[in-house]
Structures are given as structure tokens and as C-alpha cells.
Scaffold this motif. Structure first.
Motif, PDB file in Angstrom:
ATOM      1  N   ARG A  72       1.117  -1.822   0.208  1.00 55.57           N
ATOM      2  CA  ARG A  72       0.253   0.089   0.598  1.00 55.57           C
ATOM      3  C   ARG A  72       1.350   1.109   0.232  1.00 55.57           C
ATOM      4  N   MET A  73       1.969   1.426   0.250  1.00 55.96           N
ATOM      5  CA  MET A  73       2.902   2.452   0.772  1.00 55.96           C
ATOM      6  C   MET A  73       4.248   2.018  -0.421  1.00 55.96           C
ATOM      7  N   ARG A  74       4.848   3.288  -0.338  1.00 50.23           N
ATOM      8  CA  ARG A  74       6.418   2.871  -1.348  1.00 50.23           C
ATOM      9  C   ARG A  74       7.000   4.200  -0.824  1.00 50.23           C
ATOM     10  N   ASP A  75       7.964   4.149  -0.318  1.00 47.77           N
ATOM     11  CA  ASP A  75       8.782   5.742  -0.144  1.00 47.77           C
ATOM     12  C   ASP A  75      10.499   5.929  -0.694  1.00 47.77           C
ATOM     13  N   VAL A  76      11.318   6.343  -0.958  1.00 46.93           N
ATOM     14  CA  VAL A  76      12.498   6.789  -1.495  1.00 46.93           C
ATOM     15  C   VAL A  76      12.927   7.399  -0.099  1.00 46.93           C
ATOM     16  N   THR A  87       2.549  -1.819   5.802  1.00 53.40           N
ATOM     17  CA  THR A  87       1.514  -0.575   7.138  1.00 53.40           C
ATOM     18  C   THR A  87       2.826   0.600   7.027  1.00 53.40           C
ATOM     19  N   ASP A  88       2.254   1.506   8.608  1.00 58.42           N
ATOM     20  CA  ASP A  88       3.854   1.862   8.876  1.00 58.42           C
ATOM     21  C   ASP A  88       4.892   1.675   9.196  1.00 58.42           C
ATOM     22  N   GLU A  89       4.185   0.735   9.947  1.00 54.34           N
ATOM     23  CA  GLU A  89       5.288  -0.567  10.756  1.00 54.34           C
ATOM     24  C   GLU A  89       6.196  -1.049  10.340  1.00 54.34           C
ATOM     25  N   LYS A 132      13.175  -0.090   7.139  1.00 51.50           N
ATOM     26  CA  LYS A 132      14.023   1.543   6.849  1.00 51.50           C
ATOM     27  C   LYS A 132      14.988   1.066   7.839  1.00 51.50           C
ATOM     28  N   LYS A 133      14.327   1.002   8.844  1.00 52.21           N
ATOM     29  CA  LYS A 133      15.601   0.599  10.241  1.00 52.21           C
ATOM     30  C   LYS A 133      16.793  -0.033   9.775  1.00 52.21           C
ATOM     31  N   LEU A 134      16.391  -1.109   8.806  1.00 50.24           N
ATOM     32  CA  LEU A 134      17.594  -2.432   9.123  1.00 50.24           C
ATOM     33  C   LEU A 134      18.320  -1.774   7.307  1.00 50.24           C
TER      34      LEU A 134
END
Lengths: 460, 384
Positions: A223-227, A279-281, A287-289
Motif C-alpha cells: 500500500r505504501m512506497r517511499d524513497v 503499514t507504517d510499521e 527503513k531501520k534495517l
């Protein structure tokens, strides 16, 4: 009216055949730098049966045939080097079937990536395909034919690796099904567990047959993508950074770009990391990894994550990225061309140095964009030069620079992607002779009269 | 040629012929002819070839240039900085052809009729206002608004019905307005689009002089094509007026309950006219009117608003019919798209679109399933 024209008219209807100067002019060229060559006819068929008839007609009369999608390869692959009939496939653009649970789609041979994206967005929002950054008009069949890459290439390989079946019109005019669909109603595999015959067609640029249907694997759409962008001025570290990133298995896609402008970008390597999550989680976890994986480079002051503004984020997250096409107008001239050899990621720094050297030598504006293929198994490194179509001297300088890129690519162990005719010649010359003999055997057996996109994959 | 310095900058990437969401090809002439040459990128490359003497001005080249519906889908979706000029470039190329006198005969006839008769129908000027016969609509004489009709609303039977519907609604709402009747001249929007810049200037200057003589300050237009000419082109020729499309006048009257509407149960889809939508950005006002009618279920076609597919009548094609004929003619494609929504009414706000789409419905034999109605006609039905 000639007999051929009359026959073509009978096959596709008078409105969809042309031997008029306007069509002959346009279809003689692509947007790149290859010299034009006019076809004798352009046809726009609607059905597989029409294509079969066109091929049979061409066979009887020994007329060359060149199938064409959007014609965006830029390397002249759809320029009819020996005239003949250009078959514009884009009227055959139906999405035939989506198998949601088995995650594949079957499309006609002229269906564009844009159309499939739009269709999936609307009807199957949990599914996606590997969309390339070529313009949205680029067709799926042509893209897999040239072993294109897309947004899922880091995860699943070349877009052609994601083919799940083909329907091909052979040079004889017969229809041949490739993969599970040859004996099953289901199009789930292009080869295994059978002999994988897709290699007789993929990568051949239409020289062995015309793809009329493609089954393409679909993948989960989060549902989400980020860069995020990790920037380093230490080009020698890029392979290590890629190694760490791919090890996380948390990344959707990795592109690396370097360009001289704006000034703050100069000499930096921008490792663009795409991520997805439901999900955000999930996204935060990934991202954390990813951030953790690059921690040692940050602590060593070798690089860091740059802040990506909203506008830049939107540009990067767009699929396809329209900004890629905009590079053509950097010199207000409507043109760019690139050579994109496939080679090891460890060759990255050498490639960037070569690009900068050539840009300086030939006084050209450049951009480098590398895309990681598989988990760092190799990369496509795009040596891109923009040019002004109204400046013949600049166009000539780009040609010369790209010739040097071709030489360089072979020296550093690269393999040409969507090679020009000259690059094909160079590849054949360097290739293991037995490999080339096998290719010749395949071509001779499938296309004994050499009517299929002649000039490609043959020795002049 | 004007814009010659831009022509070579087209990369022919093809974004221009798609919708913004890639749902389909959205260039009307490309949809009909299917050769790349009939798409905006093809035109750009061929115009350059023509200017460089690599191709000649042939019948085919004329068809390619004059089949552009000036719908501005390419303007909307081209990724380059010169996108705003795309339609202007095609019009400039037409101008070159007009100036050389080598144009399709249907285009020549249209332009001559406007020049000689003041309208494309070769009808006398004194019949321009006959559409209002039998109504109480007054001649303009200093009322608040001048109601400008245009050629299609004045002379075409279907257009006249729409003009009457709008006029009657304005009267019912108590709007102070008048018409020019036989004094009205052609707005020239299609004359400009077909490349007769000199004739357009003449028409515009005559209209501007008349509007000024009558001290008209606010003008309501029936036809989005006229709306476009008066709003976009007349100011550059000294014609600064407040210009409205009639839906922009009706919408606030309806929303403020000055025109209370009764229930009208219908599933309606709305077709955006290019000269109201993409050229002038008016997308929501017509929808607000339709949504205000109790009982109306407004459904959208996949290609709507900025992505709307042209009916094929723009850029003079309403008169020249270069885009007409065959199952892939734009108007036939558009009514099939409308039918796919399950709507029983295809709403329009342009007399040219109304006629184009109605003709297509007949050819597609959809008369019993889909009806074309102008928004004014829908509102009229909801009032009765």
C-alpha cells in the motif's frame, strides 16, 4: 496499386496500410541517433490472424518484416534496415486475462506498460508489474524482447525473467505457444519444467518471430512506497554499499545516479533506495534495517542520507518516471541517447569515470543512471548524453562518445543491452564462436529466408 | 513559421497521446487513424520534415495536420516545458498551409463560407436570431449580460434547441440579458484553429467593436468554443470582457435555490467539452449543477476531466468531418465509453459535442439506451 499493397489492404483494411511519404518518413527513424532507412509499407494490424497473413505474404515475396512497439529503444532496433513492412503492434493492446491468485496477466503484443499499470491500479490494486522508466507507451512485448528492466528488477531480475509464457508468430506464419500454455490453459511458466524455448525469441529483436501475446508475472503491491537517497562521494564504495543494501532484502529497487548539475550533485553518487510496505510499521522496520546496513558508511563519514524534498520524492516515486524523458530537452534539443551495458556492480566507479571523461572530451551534457539487477548480480549502467536535434555537430559528438562507450564496455567485461547494429557486430566478434554458431543455427532454422528484422543478429 | 525554434525539441516519447493515468490513448486522431504520424509527436516530426523540404504538402499531410481536434490532451500530458505551445504549433503549421493556399477543400469551404456569409451554413445573417422566435428573449440593449450564441447555436437545429433551453432558463431565473440576433457575428474560434489568422482577427475585431459599441461588459456564452475565443483570444485584441459559460451563471442560481429543482431520477455521465475543460479549466461547475438535481446519480467515465476523450468535433472537425467515419471515430468511441458507465443520459454543455455524440448514438444504434442531453435541457426537465 502494387500487388503487395493490394494484399496488405485485403489483410488489414485500407485504412491500416500506408506507403505514403509521411508514414515512410516517420517509421524510417527512431528518436535516437541511428541513420534512417525507409520501410516500403507500414501496417497496423488488429488480430493475430492478420499478423499471420502478413508474415506469410512477406515469406512468399521475401519481403523483410520489422515488428514495432513504441519504438523507444533508441538504438535503431525498429529501423527497417532493408525496407519491407513495419508492423506497428499498438492496435493489439487488449488485456486478455488476469489470474489474481496465480499472479499473472496475459496481454496482447502491443499492450503498453502504462495501460497495464492503469488497469491493475483500477481492477487489481494488490497486484503490480515491473514497470520500466521508459515512456508509458513502451510496450510490454518489446520491453521483454529487449530484456528491459523495471521497478522490480532488483528483486526479480530482468523484466524478461518475469515472462510466464509467450505466443509467437513464427517466420513461417505459424503460431507457436511457449511455456506452460503450450499444453495447459494456464500461463504460469515460460519454460520450467519444460525446455525453456523463450530464449529463441527474447533478446532477438523480432529476428526469430513476432510476439503476439505475453504472459507476465505480477507481484504483490504494497500500500505504501517511499524513497531515500544515500549520497557518497566515494564512488569506490558504491559496490560495498550495494552489497549491504541487497543483503537486507528489504529494498524494492536501487538506482544510482550521478550528474554534474545542479552543482551540489557534482561528483556525488546518489544511491536511490525504494521501499514498500503495507503499514507504517512495516515501512519503518525496513527503513531501520536499511539505515542500519549503511551505518558503518555514515560513521566513517563516507556518506549519508540526504533530505529528499516532497517534490523530488514525487518525481522519484512516479511510475514510470517522466523525468527520465525530460533529460532529452536539457539542451533544448529533444534528444538523448545512452548506451546501457550490463556488467558487474564492481565496475561502477570505472564507468562513472569513463562517462565524465567522455563528456569532457566531447563537450557533452551527461547523466549516469545505474539500475541494480537481481541482488547485485549485475547492473545496467546508462552512459547518457543529451543532444540538440538541430545541432548536427553535437549529434555527431554524441555518436563518437557512444562508440567509445561500446569499446569500453567490452573491455571491462560488459555485455551490450539492446545493442545497435554496430554493437551487435562487436558482440558477435567477441562471442565464443560456438555460441555464435548456435545462434546462427537457430536463426537459419527459424527464418531461412532472413525476412525477420534483417540486419539484426547477423553478420553483414 | 511561428514556433519553428521549438519543433525539433519533440522526443516523440508518446506521453502526449495518453491520458495522465495511462488508461488509454486519448488523442482523437491517433485513436482513429492509428499511425504514429497522426499523434502529436508524429505531427511535430512531420512539420519539421516539411519545413526542411524532406516531405511535401500532400493530401495525406493535410489530413494529418487538419485532423488534430485541438483538444489539448497533448498539452495536458506532454512532459516537456514547451507543452503549452503544442496546439499552437499545429495551428501555426495550418496557418502556413492556409497562407500557401494548399489545404483540404473542406477547410477551404468552411473558411470561405465564414468570410462570405459570416457563418458556415451559408445562411443569411438576418436569420441568426430566429432560434429565439417564439420566446420572450430580448435583443441586447444594456441589460446586465449579453448572451452570445455562436454559429452552431444560431443555425444548427440541435444547437438551436440548446440555445432556447439556456435562454428560457436564464429568463426563468430572472437574469437580465439580451441577445444580438442578426447583429451577432461568428466568434472565429474554429477559424483561428483552422489557421486563418487574418480572418480570425477580422471577426474578433468586428465582435469586439460591436460589444464595445453596445457597452456590453459581461458576456454569457452558449458554446465553449466561443467561450474560449472571447476569454483567451479577444483580450489580446483589445476585447476585455467578463466572459462566462452559461453553466457558470446557472450553477450559483441553482445552488442558492433561486431555481428550485424537482426530482429527476436518472443515471447521468458527463462529457467534458475540451474548450470548457482542458482549455479553460472548468470541470466542476457542470458537475455541481448535475449533482444538485435530486434523483440524479452522476457517474464518471474512466476518461473524465483533464483526461476526457474529445468528441472529435474540435479544431474545426465538427464542420470538416476529417475525423468522422468508422467505428474508431472519436464520437463513436466516446458514446461507447458513456454506455459502459451504465448511464442512460450523456450530459453535455456544448452544442457541438451534443450533435457529434447524438450522431454517434444513432450510428451505434444506442438510441434506446443512451440519450444526449445538454445540461440546460436536464435542468429544464428537473424544473417541470
Amino acid at each position: 496499386m502494387s500487388d503487395i499493397n493490394r494484399s496488405l489492404t485485403e489483410i488489414v483494411g485500407e485504412h491500416y496500410v500506408s506507403n505514403q511519404p509521411e508514414e515512410l518518413y516517420f517509421y524510417a527513424r527512431d528518436p535516437g541517433l541511428m541513420p534512417p532507412h525507409k520501410p516500403d509499407y507500414v501496417v497496423v494490424p488488429k488480430t493475430v490472424e492478420e499478423i499471420q497473413k502478413i508474415v506469410r505474404l512477406a515469406n512468399q515475396n521475401k519481403i523483410p518484416i520489422v515488428p514495432m512497439g513504441a519504438g523507444m529503444a533508441l538504438t535503431g532496433l525498429v529501423i527497417p534496415l532493408r525496407g519491407g513492412i513495419v508492423i506497428d503492434m499498438k492496435r493489439m493492446n487488449k488485456i486478455i486475462e488476469v489470474n489474481e491468485k496465480a499472479r499473472y496477466v496475459i496481454v496482447e503484443g502491443g499492450t503498453s506498460h502504462g495501460l497495464l499499470k492503469s488497469y491493475l491500479d483500477k481492477n487489481y490494486p494488490r497486484l503490480r508489474h515491473s514497470i520500466p522508466d521508459s515512456p508509458a507507451t513502451a510496450t510490454i512485448a518489446a520491453n521483454v524482447m529487449i530484456h528491459g528492466q523495471g521497478r522490480l528488477t532488483q528483486q526479480y531480475g530482468f523484466n524478461s525473467d518475469m515472462v510466464a509464457g509467450l505466443e509467437v508468430v513464427l517466420p513461417s506464419g505459424d503460431i507457436c505457444k511457449i511455456g506452460s500454455c503450450s499444453l495447459s490453459p494456464d500461463w504460469f511458466s515460460k519454460g520450467a519444467p519444460l525446455p525453456d524455448l523463450s530464449g529463441l525469441f527474447l533478446g532477438w529483436f523480432g529476428a526469430t518471430g513476432i510476439i503476439t501475446k505475453v504472459a507476465l508475472k505480477l507481484y504483490p503491491r504494497k500500500r505504501m512506497r517511499d524513497v531515500e537517497i544515500f549520497v557518497t562521494d566515494r564512488g569506490n564504495l558504491v559496490p560495498d554499499i550495494i552489497y549491504e543494501l541487497t543483503h537486507t532484502e528489504m529494498v524494492e529497487d536501487i538506482n544510482i545516479f550521478t550528474q554534474p548539475l545542479p552543482m551540489i550533485f557534482k561528483d556525488n553518487h546518489h544511491i536511490t533506495i525504494f521501499m514498500t510496505g503495507d503499514t507504517d510499521e512495516e515501512l519503518e522496520f525496513k527503513k531501520k534495517l536499511i539505515f542500519g546496513a549503511l551505518d558503518r558508511f555514515i560513521k566513517g563519514k563516507d556518506g549519508g542520507f540526504m533530505s529528499v524534498g516532497l517534490a523530488m520524492k514525487q518525481t522519484l516515486l512516479e511510475m514510470p518516471q517522466r523525468s527520465v524523458s525530460r533529460f532529452a530537452d536539457v539542451k533544448k534539443g529533444g534528444g538523448f541517447e545512452y548506451s546501457g551495458p550490463i556488467l558487474l556492480v564492481e565496475r561502477y566507479l570505472g564507468c562513472t569515470r569513463k562517462l565524465v571523461e567522455l563528456a569532457s572530451k566531447y563537450d557533452l551534457a551527461y547523466s549516469a543512471m545505474a539500475r541494480i539487477i537481481g541482488r547485485g548480480h549485475c547492473m545496467m549502467f546508462g552512459f547518457s548524453f543529451t543532444f540538440n536535434r538541430a545541432d548536427p555537430d553535437m549529434m555527431d559528438r554524441v555518436r563518437k562518445a557512444l562508440q567509445e562507450v561500446s569499446d569500453y564496455a567490452l573491455v571491462v567485461g560488459g555485455v551490450f543491452w539492446k545493442p545497435t547494429i554496430e554493437e551487435q557486430r562487436m558482440a558477435i566478434e567477441k562471442m565464443d564462436p560456438n555460441t555464435w554458431n548456435l545462434m546462427k543455427m537457430i536463426k537459419k532454422n527459424l527464418d531461412p529466408d532472413g525476412i525477420m528484422n534483417p540486419g539484426n543478429w547477423e553478420v553483414a | 513559421m511561428k514556433y519553428e525554434e521549438i519543433i525539433h525539441r519533440c522526443f516523440r516519447c508518446g506521453y502526449c497521446k495518453l491520458t495522465g493515468d495511462y488508461v488509454d490513448f486519448n488523442c482523437p486522431s491517433y485513436r482513429k487513424f492509428r499511425f504514429e504520424t497522426y499523434a502529436p509527436g508524429g505531427r511535430m516530426w512531420l512539420i519539421r520534415a516539411w519545413l526542411n523540404d524532406e516531405i511535401q504538402n500532400s493530401e495525406r499531410f493535410q489530413e494529418i495536420l487538419f485532423s488534430c481536434a485541438t483538444c489539448a490532451n497533448c498539452v495536458e500530458n506532454c512532459v516537456f516545458t514547451f507543452s503549452d505551445d503544442l496546439v499552437n504549433i499545429f495551428i501555426a503549421a495550418r496557418e502556413e498551409m492556409v497562407n500557401k493556399g494548399v489545404i483540404p477543400s473542406v477547410v477551404r469551404d468552411y473558411l470561405k463560407n465564414i468570410y462570405v456569409h459570416g457563418n458556415p451554413y451559408k445562411e443569411p445573417a438576418n436569420e441568426r436570431g430566429t432560434w429565439a422566435d417564439g420566446t420572450s428573449i430580448e435583443t441586447y440593449d444594456g441589460q446586465e449580460y449579453l448572451f452570445y450564441i455562436g454559429c452552431v447555436g444560431s443555425y444548427d437545429e440541435r444547437g438551436q434547441k440548446i440555445a432556447r433551453a439556456v435562454g428560457n432558463l436564464l429568463m426563468k431565473a430572472g437574469v437580465s440579458f439580451g441577445i444580438l440576433g442578426s447583429r451577432e457575428g461568428c466568434d472565429g474560434n474554429e477559424v483561428r484553429a483552422l489557421g486563418e489568422a487574418g480572418l480570425f482577427q477580422l471577426l474578433a475585431e468586428q465582435n469586439i467593436a460591436l460589444f464595445k459599441e453596445l457597452r456590453a461588459k459581461e458576456i454569457i456564452t452558449l458554446d465553449p468554443h466561443a467561450f474560449n475565443a472571447l476569454r483567451q483570444d479577444y483580450p489580446g485584441l483589445g476585447g476585455e470582457f467578463e466572459v462566462y459559460h452559461y453553466t457558470q451563471i446557472l450553477a450559483p442560481l441553482i445552488q442558492s435555490q433561486m431555481m428550485p429543482l424537482k426530482e429527476y431520477r436518472a443515471r447521468i455521465t458527463y462529457h467534458d467539452p475540451c474548450y470548457l475543460g482542458r482549455h479553460n479549466g472548468v470541470y466542476e461547475v457542470p458537475r455541481k449543477i448535475l449533482s444538485s438535481i435530486p434523483g440524479v446519480e452522476l457517474v464518471e467515465m474512466d476518461q473524465n476531466r483533464e483526461n476526457a476523450f474529445c468528441c472529435g468535433g474540435g479544431g474545426g472537425n465538427f464542420f470538416t468531418d476529417i475525423l468522422g467515419g468508422g467505428e474508431d471515430s472519436p464520437n463513436r468511441i466516446r458514446v461507447r465509453q458513456a454506455l459502459d458507465t451504465g448511464a442512460s443520459v450523456l450530459a453535455v454543455s456544448c452544442p457541438q459535442c451534443a450533435k457529434m455524440l447524438e450522431d454517434a448514438i444513432k450510428v451505434e444504434e444506442m438510441e434506446h439506451r443512451l440519450e444526449v442531453m445538454d445540461i440546460a435541457e436536464i435542468v429544464t426537465r428537473a424544473l417541470s
